[in-house]
Write a protein that holds these residues in place. Structure first.
Motif, PDB file in Angstrom:
ATOM      1  N   PRO A 450     -14.318   4.911  17.192  1.00 55.72           N
ATOM      2  CA  PRO A 450     -13.625   4.631  15.933  1.00 55.72           C
ATOM      3  C   PRO A 450     -13.821   2.958  16.112  1.00 55.72           C
ATOM      4  CG  PRO A 450     -12.663   6.132  16.936  1.00 55.72           C
ATOM      5  CD  PRO A 450     -13.476   5.935  17.936  1.00 55.72           C
ATOM      6  N   ARG A 451     -13.756   2.394  14.985  1.00 50.82           N
ATOM      7  CA  ARG A 451     -13.836   1.014  14.610  1.00 50.82           C
ATOM      8  C   ARG A 451     -13.140   0.728  13.063  1.00 50.82           C
ATOM      9  NH1 ARG A 451     -16.289  -2.700  17.650  1.00 50.82           N
ATOM     10  NH2 ARG A 451     -16.257  -4.468  16.186  1.00 50.82           N
ATOM     11  N   ILE A 452     -11.604   0.778  13.477  1.00 49.98           N
ATOM     12  CA  ILE A 452     -11.126   1.147  12.069  1.00 49.98           C
ATOM     13  C   ILE A 452     -10.584  -0.438  11.529  1.00 49.98           C
ATOM     14  CG2 ILE A 452      -8.676   1.913  11.297  1.00 49.98           C
ATOM     15  CD1 ILE A 452      -8.920   3.856  13.726  1.00 49.98           C
ATOM     16  N   GLY A 453     -10.720  -0.541  10.054  1.00 53.72           N
ATOM     17  CA  GLY A 453     -10.275  -1.629   9.402  1.00 53.72           C
ATOM     18  C   GLY A 453      -9.100  -1.322   8.652  1.00 53.72           C
ATOM     19  N   THR A 454      -7.927  -1.828   8.694  1.00 57.05           N
ATOM     20  CA  THR A 454      -6.888  -1.622   7.842  1.00 57.05           C
ATOM     21  C   THR A 454      -6.633  -2.884   6.823  1.00 57.05           C
ATOM     22  OG1 THR A 454      -5.348  -2.753   9.398  1.00 57.05           O
ATOM     23  CG2 THR A 454      -5.613  -0.311   9.720  1.00 57.05           C
ATOM     24  N   PHE A 455      -6.352  -2.336   5.703  1.00 66.15           N
ATOM     25  CA  PHE A 455      -5.998  -3.389   4.701  1.00 66.15           C
ATOM     26  C   PHE A 455      -4.773  -3.099   3.795  1.00 66.15           C
ATOM     27  CE2 PHE A 455     -10.269  -2.912   5.400  1.00 66.15           C
ATOM     28  CZ  PHE A 455     -10.745  -4.397   4.958  1.00 66.15           C
ATOM     29  N   VAL A 456      -3.568  -4.112   3.771  1.00 66.41           N
ATOM     30  CA  VAL A 456      -2.342  -3.803   3.312  1.00 66.41           C
ATOM     31  C   VAL A 456      -2.435  -4.514   1.978  1.00 66.41           C
ATOM     32  CG1 VAL A 456      -0.017  -3.683   3.737  1.00 66.41           C
ATOM     33  CG2 VAL A 456      -1.747  -3.512   5.527  1.00 66.41           C
ATOM     34  N   CYS A 457      -2.035  -3.656   0.930  1.00 70.01           N
ATOM     35  CA  CYS A 457      -2.023  -4.217  -0.425  1.00 70.01           C
ATOM     36  C   CYS A 457      -0.630  -5.019  -0.781  1.00 70.01           C
ATOM     37  CB  CYS A 457      -2.380  -3.261  -1.475  1.00 70.01           C
ATOM     38  SG  CYS A 457      -2.404  -3.583  -3.123  1.00 70.01           S
ATOM     39  N   HIS A 458      -0.584  -6.196  -1.366  1.00 66.09           N
ATOM     40  CA  HIS A 458       0.529  -6.670  -1.845  1.00 66.09           C
ATOM     41  C   HIS A 458       1.225  -5.897  -3.234  1.00 66.09           C
ATOM     42  CE1 HIS A 458       0.883 -10.532   0.143  1.00 66.09           C
ATOM     43  NE2 HIS A 458      -0.205 -10.085   0.666  1.00 66.09           N
ATOM     44  N   CYS A 459       0.223  -5.398  -4.031  1.00 65.14           N
ATOM     45  CA  CYS A 459       0.143  -4.928  -5.374  1.00 65.14           C
ATOM     46  C   CYS A 459       1.292  -5.971  -6.071  1.00 65.14           C
ATOM     47  CB  CYS A 459       0.923  -3.460  -5.474  1.00 65.14           C
ATOM     48  SG  CYS A 459       0.639  -2.927  -7.127  1.00 65.14           S
ATOM     49  N   GLY A 460       0.706  -7.150  -6.041  1.00 67.54           N
ATOM     50  CA  GLY A 460       1.579  -8.204  -6.749  1.00 67.54           C
ATOM     51  C   GLY A 460       2.702  -8.469  -5.966  1.00 67.54           C
ATOM     52  N   ILE A 461       3.882  -8.132  -6.499  1.00 66.41           N
ATOM     53  CA  ILE A 461       5.015  -7.858  -5.914  1.00 66.41           C
ATOM     54  C   ILE A 461       5.593  -6.959  -5.876  1.00 66.41           C
ATOM     55  CG2 ILE A 461       5.531 -10.617  -6.558  1.00 66.41           C
ATOM     56  CD1 ILE A 461       7.619  -9.073  -8.552  1.00 66.41           C
ATOM     57  N   ASN A 462       4.964  -5.697  -6.312  1.00 67.49           N
ATOM     58  CA  ASN A 462       5.218  -4.209  -6.425  1.00 67.49           C
ATOM     59  C   ASN A 462       5.578  -4.002  -4.990  1.00 67.49           C
ATOM     60  OD1 ASN A 462       5.363  -3.269  -9.114  1.00 67.49           O
ATOM     61  ND2 ASN A 462       3.482  -3.926  -9.049  1.00 67.49           N
ATOM     62  N   ILE A 463       4.760  -4.335  -3.940  1.00 67.64           N
ATOM     63  CA  ILE A 463       4.885  -3.794  -2.740  1.00 67.64           C
ATOM     64  C   ILE A 463       5.516  -5.258  -1.945  1.00 67.64           C
ATOM     65  CG2 ILE A 463       3.829  -3.231  -0.333  1.00 67.64           C
ATOM     66  CD1 ILE A 463       1.796  -1.706  -1.973  1.00 67.64           C
ATOM     67  N   TRP A 551       9.066   1.311  -3.686  1.00 70.19           N
ATOM     68  CA  TRP A 551       9.711   1.576  -4.996  1.00 70.19           C
ATOM     69  C   TRP A 551      10.820   2.363  -4.790  1.00 70.19           C
ATOM     70  CZ3 TRP A 551       5.204   2.901  -8.833  1.00 70.19           C
ATOM     71  CH2 TRP A 551       4.533   1.715  -9.381  1.00 70.19           C
ATOM     72  N   ALA A 552      10.947   3.240  -3.508  1.00 71.57           N
ATOM     73  CA  ALA A 552      11.853   4.097  -3.405  1.00 71.57           C
ATOM     74  C   ALA A 552      12.988   3.507  -2.491  1.00 71.57           C
ATOM     75  CB  ALA A 552      11.400   5.109  -2.610  1.00 71.57           C
TER      76      ALA A 552
ATOM     77  N   ALA B  19       3.037  14.705  -5.151  1.00 68.98           N
ATOM     78  CA  ALA B  19       3.209  13.974  -6.559  1.00 68.98           C
ATOM     79  C   ALA B  19       4.683  13.773  -6.864  1.00 68.98           C
ATOM     80  CB  ALA B  19       2.638  14.840  -7.394  1.00 68.98           C
ATOM     81  N   GLY B  20       5.463  14.816  -6.501  1.00 72.40           N
ATOM     82  CA  GLY B  20       7.058  14.576  -6.899  1.00 72.40           C
ATOM     83  C   GLY B  20       7.602  13.098  -6.139  1.00 72.40           C
ATOM     84  N   ALA B  21       7.159  12.991  -4.856  1.00 74.07           N
ATOM     85  CA  ALA B  21       7.471  11.954  -4.177  1.00 74.07           C
ATOM     86  C   ALA B  21       7.099  10.678  -4.877  1.00 74.07           C
ATOM     87  CB  ALA B  21       7.182  11.906  -2.864  1.00 74.07           C
ATOM     88  N   ASP B  22       5.845  10.714  -5.421  1.00 72.59           N
ATOM     89  CA  ASP B  22       5.338   9.748  -6.052  1.00 72.59           C
ATOM     90  C   ASP B  22       6.123   9.333  -7.429  1.00 72.59           C
ATOM     91  OD1 ASP B  22       3.019   8.982  -4.720  1.00 72.59           O
ATOM     92  OD2 ASP B  22       1.672  10.166  -5.538  1.00 72.59           O
ATOM     93  N   LEU B  23       6.610  10.525  -8.165  1.00 79.18           N
ATOM     94  CA  LEU B  23       7.028  10.511  -9.275  1.00 79.18           C
ATOM     95  C   LEU B  23       8.584   9.611  -8.975  1.00 79.18           C
ATOM     96  CD1 LEU B  23       7.456  10.751 -12.244  1.00 79.18           C
ATOM     97  CD2 LEU B  23       8.373  12.961 -11.679  1.00 79.18           C
ATOM     98  N   ARG B  28      11.715   4.784  -9.905  1.00 78.31           N
ATOM     99  CA  ARG B  28      12.772   3.935  -9.011  1.00 78.31           C
ATOM    100  C   ARG B  28      14.000   4.686  -8.568  1.00 78.31           C
ATOM    101  NH1 ARG B  28       8.519   1.715 -10.421  1.00 78.31           N
ATOM    102  NH2 ARG B  28       8.005  -0.341 -10.945  1.00 78.31           N
ATOM    103  N   ILE B  29      13.813   6.077  -8.300  1.00 74.53           N
ATOM    104  CA  ILE B  29      14.857   6.760  -7.561  1.00 74.53           C
ATOM    105  C   ILE B  29      14.892   6.260  -6.115  1.00 74.53           C
ATOM    106  CG2 ILE B  29      15.486   9.122  -6.859  1.00 74.53           C
ATOM    107  CD1 ILE B  29      14.120  10.058  -9.563  1.00 74.53           C
TER     108      ILE B  29
END
Lengths: 1013, 66
Positions: A450-463, A551-552, B19-23, B28-29
């Protein structure tokens, strides 16, 4: 007519529109799906749960929504309306206007920063005004397409030229105030209308105090209150003080069955809707007291009566047959109900919350739309269609489905949608589709390290606003087999996708892991991207560090970063074990086998044959038509004319091979490749076909109740209809005729409603009144279930002086013969009349019994042959009660007519069209692709114990009796993994989700923890 | 000394709970960050072995939802 067009316009993207679009798209038809709001989905996303299974509405809908949004043959036009449809069937030009959205859908990442900052707050339509939204918003959280749009009427900049805050905060530069409304011309062969219904607005119903009393809500508002993602977070509370109510009253038929507002129809769904809400509310609060004030409980659908009984017996919901005449509000917000019982007694009771079960009515813009499309409306303003062509409008080439032409619940909307699709096929140039060749040659990675490539997204400032994205990407570099790791601003943007492809080539990567949003929306895009770079699309894994992380955990950046690292680690560990998977082609035989030559079977066969497919139609009797042979009257045309017409067409169609007096002996095979043996006069014949449609029907229950069989004057409704038709009523003409409803239905052992009997009794009583006006008719009933537009005939019959006596199951009418030894004896019927509050006696010259509809005993044999299930009543069990009403869980087998559930002529016609349409989604392909992530077996470990066979819902695994080991049918396996979990020998595993991969993922983070400490 | 926090593994069905965890995220819970999610195609995929294995791997708790 030379057909050239291969596109259809579907107007309205509720569940009916979505279903129609998906069926068409699967047949290879290009679909333009026109939706007025900013998302597809319609009413279903507003619902918390669906009856009678209590499935979460959004959970069952969202897979269909995303399939629709992703399908290459479907173009969705949101915020759009139809302006005109010109031209001829097969060659229409439709003009639509797509309103300005002011947000670039390609750039928007649906992060919601704009709405947070938007200074405008307006009532949210989706949450019935129980919540506020910004002028820039999404229609609902799970909207598809997912991008935000700006409400032109409410936006400060677009109305007053100030603000532009959203533009400043948008990290993706997606706001475009220069956007304009666009008119688009579409060339389509046919049109399907599915614009749905409006909920009745009870604001004019003063006696209920809606809007003036805060604790009076509509059933739709309660639905949002019950919803976990709704404005109250799923807590049942009163709007006035946010306190939990101790008791709730439901008032049925608000805006339904009401001649004073020209709603002399039943909205069909509200009884079940109320029962469902009552059950769910009780589940939230066990102590809650719920009372439902009703006229008749119309639980007429499949498994509805069981649900109704459960609500009473298990949940303690109270049902009060009464009309609520007035509500007054007390000082503390409590509501005092004044209601009248059947015997005239006036009662009062206080409730802390009142729910108005609002009916369904035509959409506000129906007249305008009808004008633009040149279609007719019925007397209530619904789209006009009739019993024998329930899916057609008054204009050729334009079809209708869903509740637009009459109140319907979800499964009927879905059936009518698939049915409407079948209607369009004769205006389209359809060809059997081939599997598309892969454009790019795949790199062989088997055996390579396996030769794995990982990409991490900023999603702007969302992440990146929470998670230290650069750190996560950097740490991933140290993981075993990771050859490349980097962070990307928007992984899903075109330039970043190009970067990913470039890195695959540069570093010779053979597995890709992307840490970004959710695979539920973005996996297909990324898989496509790596496939463009020559990798098998299954060599891909995602780590969900936005929806399930940044987001959580917005206030815990360090913990969120740690979690992101862990999730990526798990993804990498799982990716190490990924193998390229092949989606094997399965050829599809274009012929169909239809079992049963009744109304449904004949209509299915004709539809398929008209679409160019050869059909084997198998009928066990010597006569076609089934139960339709016994129906002589309808509220529309003569059913016997319909029967003769179908019989003639079926018998003369060159593509229909009709086999009467024929028995099916054996059915082998799977989707696309069935072999069936049937026999006629002991002569056997084998045929090959691609699909099976079960239209075996049902039969009339033979009762022993009410002295049936003891006198010629005690007959069933079916017998009575024949007597009416051929003027065979006993002579001299009867003075009193007593009809008894629910004979065998809705009681222990047959806990279902036979659905058609109330309408049949009303119909036959009306015909009798017309022919013999002097006969007195009495109808003993439990609930009159004349749903939909059938209600009109019920009121007409009442107006004609027919006497309705409601009886209770514990106090059934009593029938005594006047002379036991006379085979033509009259009878004495005794029944308790709740209105007069005493027992009444009727001298009956004729008793007519509405006997139940029974499933066929031979259903069992066919079910075993096809490996499909029956429900506890012995009716065939469809794949999903709501959203797959004509499919079986096993691909390639479909269902229509009474074999599914009792139903009326129009419903059988629609469902049989639907079954044909669903079959065509397979038959119109030369081959289909099997799933890639399917179960696989290590034959050396299998002991043939058959546990896997028992748990598979799709009949995809079977023990080969000769070899004594399980064999997986790749064509049918859906990759759920149930068999793997059940296997005691460790012989089964799931490709793409193997035990080893999952265990490695578990170890990936805990081991680093342990080593780190 | 930091307060001990259990490390929890959540095995979630793609179609409902995942899907619930996404929601929850979309809404923003906010919830504690000591849970790690693994997505499976169906809760029917959950092998009893997985439960044993996850605990053996060092997780302190397990949530199976589907």
């Amino acid at each position: 007519m030379s057909l050239k067009n291969r596109a259809v316009m579907v107007v309205g993207a509720g569940i009916a529109g979505i279903q129609a679009a998906l069926d068409l798209a699967e047949m290879g038809v290009k679909v333009h799906l026109i939706e007025e709001t900013a998302s597809i989905g319609g009413r279903m996303p507003q619902l918390d749960k669906t009856f009678p299974t209590n499935d979460c509405s959004m959970c069952i809908l969202s897979p269909k929504m995303s399939e629709c949004a992703r399908h290459e043959n479907i173009t969705i036009h949101i915020k759009s309306n139809v302006l005109s449809v010109k031209g001829k069937p097969g060659d229409f030009t439709a003009t639509i206007v797509e309103k300005a959205k002011y947000v670039d859908p390609v750039k928007c990442v649906a992060c919601g920063l704009c709405e947070d900052k938007c200074p405008v707050k307006v009532d949210d339509e989706f949450d019935m005004g129980l919540r506020k939204r910004g002028a820039i918003s999404r229609y609902f959280l799970q909207s598809l397409p997912s991008e935000y749009t700006i409400d032109k009427e409410k936006c400060l900049y677009l109305t007053r030229g100030v603000c532009r805050l959203c533009e400043k905060v948008c990290p993706a530069n997606a706001i475009n105030f220069q956007d304009i409304d666009k008119e688009i011309e579409l060339s389509v062969g046919a049109v399907i209308l599915a614009t749905g219904i409006d909920a009745f607005d009870p604001i004019g119903f003063g006696q209920f105090g809606y809007r003036s009393y805060k604790n009076v809500v509509t059933s739709l508002e309660l639905e949002r209150i019950l919803s976990a993602s709704g404005p109250m977070g799923g807590h049942v509370v009163r709007a006035s003080d946010h306190k939990e109510p101790k008791n709730i009253a439901f008032i049925q038929c608000v805006g339904s069955r009401d001649e004073s507002i020209n709603h002399n129809y039943c909205s069909s769904a509200c009884c079940m809707f109320a029962i469902k809400e009552a059950i769910i509310a009780k589940e939230h609060m066990k102590e809650l007291d719920v009372a439902i004030f009703y006229m008749d409980i119309r639980a007429f659908g499949k498994d509805f009566d069981k649900y109704y009984e459960k609500s009473k017996n298990q949940y303690g919901v109270k049902f009060i047959k009464s009309k609520v005449s007035e509500i007054t509000e007390l000082e503390d917000g409590t509501l005092k109900l004044r209601y009248v019982l059947e015997n005239g007694e006036i009662k009062f009771k206080n409730f802390e919350m009142v729910v108005l079960s609002i009916g369904l009515e035509p959409r506000k813009n129906m007249r305008e739309l009808a004008g633009k499309l040149d279609i007719q409306l019925n007397e209530y303003g619904f789209c006009k269609s009739n019993t024998f062509s329930p899916l057609t409008t008054s204009r050729e080439g334009i079809f209708v489905c869903g509740a637009m032409n009459g109140p319907k619940d979800i499964p009927e909307s879905v059936m009518s949608a698939s049915g409407a699709v079948a209607e369009t096929t004769k205006y389209l140039r359809l060809e059997r589709q081939e599997i598309k060749e892969k454009k790019i040659k795949e790199i062989d990675v088997v055996g390579n390290r396996p030769r794995i490539g990982t990409f991490v997204c900023h999603c702007g400032i969302n992440i990146a606003g929470v998670v230290d994205v650069k750190k996560v990407a950097k740490e991933a570099k140290d993981l075993k087999n990771v050859e490349h790791s980097e962070d990307l601003i928007y992984a899903c943007s075109q330039d970043c996708l190009e970067t990913i492809k470039k890195r695959i080539k540069e570093h010779n990567l053979n597995r890709i892991v992307i840490a970004a949003c959710t695979p539920r929306t973005h996996e297909p895009l990324f898989r496509e991207t790596i496939a463009e770079a020559g990798l098998n699309p299954y060599l891909f894994e995602m780590a969900n560090i936005r929806d399930q992380c940044s987001w959580a955990h917005m206030n815990e950046p360090e913990k969120a970063t740690e979690k992101s690292t862990d999730l990526l680690n798990m993804g990498v560990a799982k990716a190490r074990g990924l193998q390229p998977l092949e989606r094997l082609p399965i050829s599809i035989n274009p012929k169909a086998l239809v079992v049963g030559g009744g109304l449904a079977g004949m209509n299915t066969s004709l539809t398929l044959a008209d679409a160019g497919h050869e059909v084997y139609l198998i009928e066990k009797d010597e006569k076609l038509g089934g139960n339709l042979n016994n129906i002589f009257y309808s509220f529309d045309k003569d059913p016997q004319v319909l029967l003769e017409d179908l019989k003639e067409k079926v018998s003369n169609h060159k593509l229909i091979k009709l086999h009467k007096n024929t028995k099916i002996e054996k059915i082998d095979g799977y989707v696309g490749n069935y072999t069936t043996t049937f026999s006629h006069n002991n002569e056997k014949q084998n045929v090959e076909h691609g699909v099976v449609i079960v239209c075996t029907g049902a039969k009339e229950h033979v009762t022993e109740e009410y002295l049936y069989g003891k006198s010629d004057r005690i007959v069933t409704q079916v017998e009575f209809e024949r007597m009416l038709k051929y003027n065979q009523l006993p002579s001299p003409k009867p003075k009193n005729v007593v009809m008894i409803q629910c004979v065998g239905s809705r009681e222990e052992g047959r806990m279902f409603c036979s659905r058609v009997c109330c309408t049949k009794a009303v119909k036959n009583a009306l015909i009798m009144k017309e022919k013999y006006p002097r006969i007195n008719t009495y109808i003993a009933y439990r609930d009159i279930r004349t749903y939909g537009f059938r209600e009109k005939y019920y009121t007409e019959l009442r107006d004609k002086g027919v006497m309705f006596v409601k009886y209770d199951i514990e106090k059934k009418p009593d029938v005594k013969l006047v002379d036991e030894f006379d085979p033509d004896s009259k009878a004495l019927v005794t029944v308790f009349d709740p209105i007069m509050d005493k027992e009444i006696e009727i001298q009956a010259d004729l008793i007519v019994l509405a006997t139940a509809i029974d499933p066929l005993p031979e259903n069992d044999t066919l079910a075993k042959m096809l490996k499909i299930p029956l429900n506890e009543d012995g009716m065939f069990l469809e794949a999903h009660a709501k959203l797959r009403p004509v499919d079986f869980a096993t691909d390639g087998i479909f269902l229509a007519g009474l074999a599914h559930n009792p139903k009326d002529i129009d419903e059988s016609l629609a469902q049989s069209k639907a079954a044909a349409s669903r079959a065509l989604t397979f038959l119109n392909k030369k081959a289909i692709l099997a799933e890639g992530t399917i179960a696989e077996i290590d034959e050396s470990k299998c002991t043939g114990c058959r546990y896997c066979e028992q748990v598979c819902s799709y009949s995809a695994i079977e023990v080969d009796d000769e070899k004594g080991i399980a064999v997986i049918n790749n064509a049918l396996c859906k990759g759920c993994g149930s068999c793997v979990a059940t296997c005691r020998c460790g012989a089964l595993d799931l490709r793409g989700f193997s035990n080893l991969q999952l265990f490695d993922a578990f170890d990936a983070i805990t081991m680093t923890d342990i080593l780190g400490e | 000394m930091k307060e001990w926090q259990p490390k929890i593994l959540a095995i979630l069905c793609n179609w409902c709970s995942y899907a619930g965890a996404d929601l929850a995220g979309v809404s923003r819970i906010q919830y504690p960050p000591n849970v790690r999610v693994i997505r499976i195609p169906c809760s029917g995929r959950v092998d009893p072995l997985m439960i044993m294995k996850s605990l053996q791997s060092g997780f302190d708790g397990l949530l199976v939802s589907g």
